[in-house]
Design an enzyme around this catalytic site. Sequence first.
Site, PDB file in Angstrom:
ATOM      1  N   THR A 197       1.001  -1.002  -0.074  1.00 25.30           N
ATOM      2  CA  THR A 197      -0.149  -0.167  -0.045  1.00 25.30           C
ATOM      3  C   THR A 197       0.762   1.274   0.081  1.00 25.30           C
ATOM      4  O   THR A 197       2.181   1.156  -0.167  1.00 25.30           O
ATOM      5  CB  THR A 197      -0.983   0.003   1.358  1.00 25.30           C
ATOM      6  OG1 THR A 197       0.112   0.269   2.468  1.00 25.30           O
ATOM      7  CG2 THR A 197      -1.576  -1.336   1.410  1.00 25.30           C
ATOM      8  N   GLY A 212       6.953   0.721 -12.433  1.00 23.73           N
ATOM      9  CA  GLY A 212       6.124  -0.253 -13.152  1.00 23.73           C
ATOM     10  C   GLY A 212       5.461  -1.602 -12.078  1.00 23.73           C
ATOM     11  O   GLY A 212       6.490  -1.821 -11.186  1.00 23.73           O
ATOM     12  N   LYS A 216       6.832   3.531   1.133  1.00 24.06           N
ATOM     13  CA  LYS A 216       8.233   4.549   1.261  1.00 24.06           C
ATOM     14  C   LYS A 216       7.898   5.118   2.674  1.00 24.06           C
ATOM     15  O   LYS A 216       8.799   5.794   3.243  1.00 24.06           O
ATOM     16  CB  LYS A 216       8.334   5.320   0.290  1.00 24.06           C
ATOM     17  CG  LYS A 216       8.713   4.751  -1.089  1.00 24.06           C
ATOM     18  CD  LYS A 216       8.894   6.143  -1.850  1.00 24.06           C
ATOM     19  CE  LYS A 216       8.719   5.727  -3.464  1.00 24.06           C
ATOM     20  NZ  LYS A 216       7.386   5.346  -3.939  1.00 24.06           N
ATOM     21  N   LYS A 248      12.659   9.087  -1.929  1.00 27.83           N
ATOM     22  CA  LYS A 248      13.878   8.328  -1.983  1.00 27.83           C
ATOM     23  C   LYS A 248      15.224   8.623  -1.737  1.00 27.83           C
ATOM     24  O   LYS A 248      16.100   7.588  -1.393  1.00 27.83           O
ATOM     25  CB  LYS A 248      13.801   8.049  -3.711  1.00 27.83           C
ATOM     26  CG  LYS A 248      12.374   7.333  -4.084  1.00 27.83           C
ATOM     27  CD  LYS A 248      12.307   7.296  -5.625  1.00 27.83           C
ATOM     28  CE  LYS A 248      10.934   6.505  -5.952  1.00 27.83           C
ATOM     29  NZ  LYS A 248      10.735   6.644  -7.391  1.00 27.83           N
ATOM     30  N   ASP A 291       8.225  12.610  -4.055  1.00 28.70           N
ATOM     31  CA  ASP A 291       8.623  11.307  -4.097  1.00 28.70           C
ATOM     32  C   ASP A 291      10.267  11.054  -4.219  1.00 28.70           C
ATOM     33  O   ASP A 291      10.351  10.173  -3.712  1.00 28.70           O
ATOM     34  CB  ASP A 291       7.939  10.474  -5.411  1.00 28.70           C
ATOM     35  CG  ASP A 291       8.075   9.338  -5.654  1.00 28.70           C
ATOM     36  OD1 ASP A 291       7.610   8.340  -4.762  1.00 28.70           O
ATOM     37  OD2 ASP A 291       8.528   8.779  -6.665  1.00 28.70           O
ATOM     38  N   LEU A 335      15.393  -2.390  -8.840  1.00 24.84           N
ATOM     39  CA  LEU A 335      16.700  -2.353  -9.090  1.00 24.84           C
ATOM     40  C   LEU A 335      17.618  -2.691  -7.674  1.00 24.84           C
ATOM     41  O   LEU A 335      17.004  -2.106  -6.762  1.00 24.84           O
ATOM     42  CB  LEU A 335      17.190  -0.856  -9.580  1.00 24.84           C
ATOM     43  CG  LEU A 335      16.562  -0.634 -10.870  1.00 24.84           C
ATOM     44  CD1 LEU A 335      17.267   0.931 -11.425  1.00 24.84           C
ATOM     45  CD2 LEU A 335      17.242  -1.673 -11.873  1.00 24.84           C
TER      46      LEU A 335
END
Length: 807
Positions: A548, A789, A572, A675, A671, A606
Site C-alpha cells: 500500500t 511499473g 516508502k 527516495k 517522491d 533495481l
Amino acid sequence: MKVLKFGGSSVGSAEALQQVKHIVEGRPESVIVVVSALGGVTDQLLEAAGMAEKGDTAYVAAFEALAARHRAILNDLFESAPTALSQTLEEKLARLRTRLDGVCTLKVLPEKTRCEIVSYGERLSSAIVTALIDGAALYDALDFIRTFPQQGRHLLDSHETEKLVRETFSGFSGIAVVPGFIARDSKSGEITNLGRGGSDYTASILAAALDAEALEIWTDVDGFMTADPRIIKTSYVIDTLSFAEAMELCNFGAKVIYAPALYPVYPKDIPVQIKNTFNPSAKGTTIRRDNPDPRPVTGISSIDDIALVTLSAPSMVGLIGIDSRLFGALSRQEISVFLVSQSSSETGITFGVANADAEAARRTVDAEFAPEISHGAMRPSTVEKDLAAVAVVGEGLKYAKGIAGRLFTILGRNGIGVLACAQGSSDYNISMVVEKKYLRKSLNVIHDSFFLSEYQELNLFICGIGTVGGKLISQIRSQRERLMRERNLKLNIVGIARSTKALFSRDGVDSEDYRQRLETEGIDITPERLRDEVIGMNIFNSVFVDCTASPQIAALYKDFFTHSISVVTANKIAASSDYANYKDLKETALKRGVKFLFETNVGAGLPVINTINALKNSGDRIEKIEAVLSGTLNFIFNKIAADIPFSQTVRMAQEQGFSEPDPRIDLSGKDVIRKLVILAREAGYQVEQSDVEAHLFVPDDFFACSMEDFWTKLPSLDAQFEKERQRLEAEHKRWRFVAKMENGRYSVSLREIPEGHSFYVLDGSNNIILLTTERYHLHPMLIQGYGAGADVTAAGVFADIMSIANI
Ligand code: ADP
Ligand code: ASP
Ligand code: MG
C-alpha cells in the site's frame, strides 16, 4: 495368535464396522479382537450420568439418542438383525436406563454406579461386533480383567488378571471378541475400568499374558505421527519407534495409545503396530524394544493446561533433604509432578503440575516449608498458570549434541520465551515450558525444524491488492511449485487484505478468486484490527508484505517486529519518516531477529539499497549519490515533444500507471525527496526530508489547489515548456530531474543534461543511480534500468521475500 484392538472411531459407524469385519475375517491366525465403545459413547454415558445426578431429566433424551444410534447401526449392518443380538441390545439398554433413572431419583452417583453406567459402551459395542464377525465368540472382560483400588483409582491387579486370562483362553483358537476398558474389582467384584483410553490397555494385557505374536492398535490415523496431526498439518507417519520413545510421547500427550498400554508388552518385546482401519494398506508404525532408526528426535508431543510452581530461597546450597520433603509432601496430597527443573546454584526449584493442581501444590509446599518461610530462609512459593509443555523425544538425543540449544534458538527466533526446561528426566526427552498461547506456534517451529528440514516455510500476509499487490500474488502463485521443487521453499499466503476487508487462513487464501472472496467472506478491518488479527494468528516464520502507500499501515510495523514478524514493504512512508522513527524500526527489527526490507522503495526492482548495504558492510563509504529516481518524471521529460505538450505527458503518466494516483506527489519532487532520504540513510547519513532543497519546475499554487483545478490549470504551462524544449533541443540537452547528495548537502532539481553525460540517454521510465564511494571514486558505480511499473516492483518485493528465506 495376535491381538487386534479397534478404537472408538473404528467401530463408530456401520461402514467402519464393515471394515473391521473385513480386516478380522481375512486373518489366517487366531485373533483376539478388543473393541472400544462406539466413538463418543463413553463421553455421552458420563454426561447422561452427570445430568441424572443433578436431577436434570435431559438425561432421558441423551439416553434415547444413544439407544437410537445403536439400533440404527444394527439396522444398517444386517438385513434383518439376529434376534438374539437385538434382544441382548435391548436388555442392556433397559438395564442402563434403569441405572440412570435410579441415579436421577436418588440424585447421587456413587463411583461404582458411574463405573457400571460407563461400562455399557463397551458391552454394547462388543455384542454387535461379535454378531457381525463370522465365527466370533464373545469373551467378557468382566470375567478376567481385575483391578484393585489405590488413591481413588483402579489399578490393574496384574497377578490375578494374568491367571484368569490364561485360564479363560487356554486352548483358545479362532476369533474372540473382548470388550476393552472394563474390569472388576478383585475383592468386591464391582464393575470398574482401566481409565480413559483403557481399551488399549486391555488389549496389551491380553497380548502379554498370552504371549501374542503382535499387538495391533487399529485407529483412525495412518500410524504414530511425528506430532499431533490435528495441530501440525505437516506431521507424517513414523515407521519405527522404540518402546521408550513411544512411552515418552504417550505420557506427554500423544493420545494415539494409552500410555499404560505399553507396559505389559514391553518386557516381552511383543511388537505393537499402529494401523489405520480406514486405510489398512498403509504401512503403519511398529513399536519395538530397539528402534533400528534412532534419529536424534523421533517425535514431539505436548501437554497444555499446566502450571509451574517455584520454590526459592536466597540460598538452599547444602540444605539436605529439601527435594525429598518437597516431593514427599506433594505425593501425600496425590499431586503428580511431571517436570522438574533445578538450578545448579541450588537457589530454586521449579516443577510442573496440572493447572487444576496448582493452588493445592502451592499450599502444600508452603505448609511443608512453613518453618523455613517464617524465618526468612525460604520465600513463599509462586505459581504461574496457563502454560504448556512441549517435549522433543528420541533415543538418539542421548548422543546428539546441541539439541537443547537448537530448540532455544528456534523458539527465541520466533519470539517464544522458554519458562522452564528439563532434560534428562530420561535420556530421551527434552521438555520446554512456554506460555499456552504459544503452544501451536512452538510445535510448528520445532516440527518444521526437526522433521521438515527438507523444506522451509514462509507465511505471508499481503496487504494491498492494487497493481503491485495483485502482481505479487500472481507471481507467487506461478513460482510456488518451482520454489518448492527446486529450492525447498514453501510460500504460504495466509492473509490478504485491502483497505477495509481481509481474509485469513492458516491453510492459504490465495485461490484464484481471492478478490471476490474478499468481498463475500472477508472480515471488516481497520488498520488496528488487521494488526491484531495478524499478530493473533501467531504463525511461525511470518512476513507482513505492505503493497500500500498508507501511513496507517506503515504505523503498524513496529508492533509486527515486536511480535517477531518480518516486514517487506513497497511503501516508502516508514523508511522516509522522521529519522528517529526510521532508526527505531531498524533497531527493533534487528533486536527481534526479524527483517525490515524495502528495496523497492527506490528504483523499483533495481538492487540499489542492497548494493549500498553490501558496499557499506564491506567497509566502503558512500561519498556521493547522484540519481534520476523518478520513473514518472523521466517518462514525462522523455515524452514531451512538439506535438505532445507538457500537460498531456502528465496525463499520460497518470493514465499508464507510472505516476502516483495524484501526479503532484511526483511533480512536487516529494517522491524523489523520499527516495533520496532513504538512500542517504541507508548509506549511513542522518537526514530528514526537510534537509533536502527542492528546486521545482511547477509553480507553488499548482500544489495548493484542488485536483480538478490542477488539471484545468496545467495546460497554462505548456507554452513556456515548449519554448524551453526547443532551446534545449538546439543545445543538444535533455531535462532530467536529479537527486543529489554531496558533502552533507541534499537537493532535488530539474537539470539540463548535455549529450555525453551518463544521464543523457535514459529511456522511458528508467532510473539511474551513480554511487561515488571511497573505492569507486574516479569511476562511480552505475545502476540503471526500469525504475517503475507494477511488474518490476512486485518482482522486487518478491526478491525481498526470498532473501528472508535466505536461499
Ligand atoms: P481410538 O479411538 O482409535 O483409540 P484415539 O482418538 O484414542 O483413537 O487416538 C487416535 C488419535 O490420536 C488420532 O486421531 C489423532 O488425532 C490423535 N493423535 C495425537 N497425537 C498423535 C500422534 N503423534 N500420532 C497420531 N495420532 C495422534
Ligand atoms: N471407551 C473408552 C474411552 O473412550 C476406552 C477406549 O476407547 O479406549 O475412554
Ligand atoms: Mg484411544
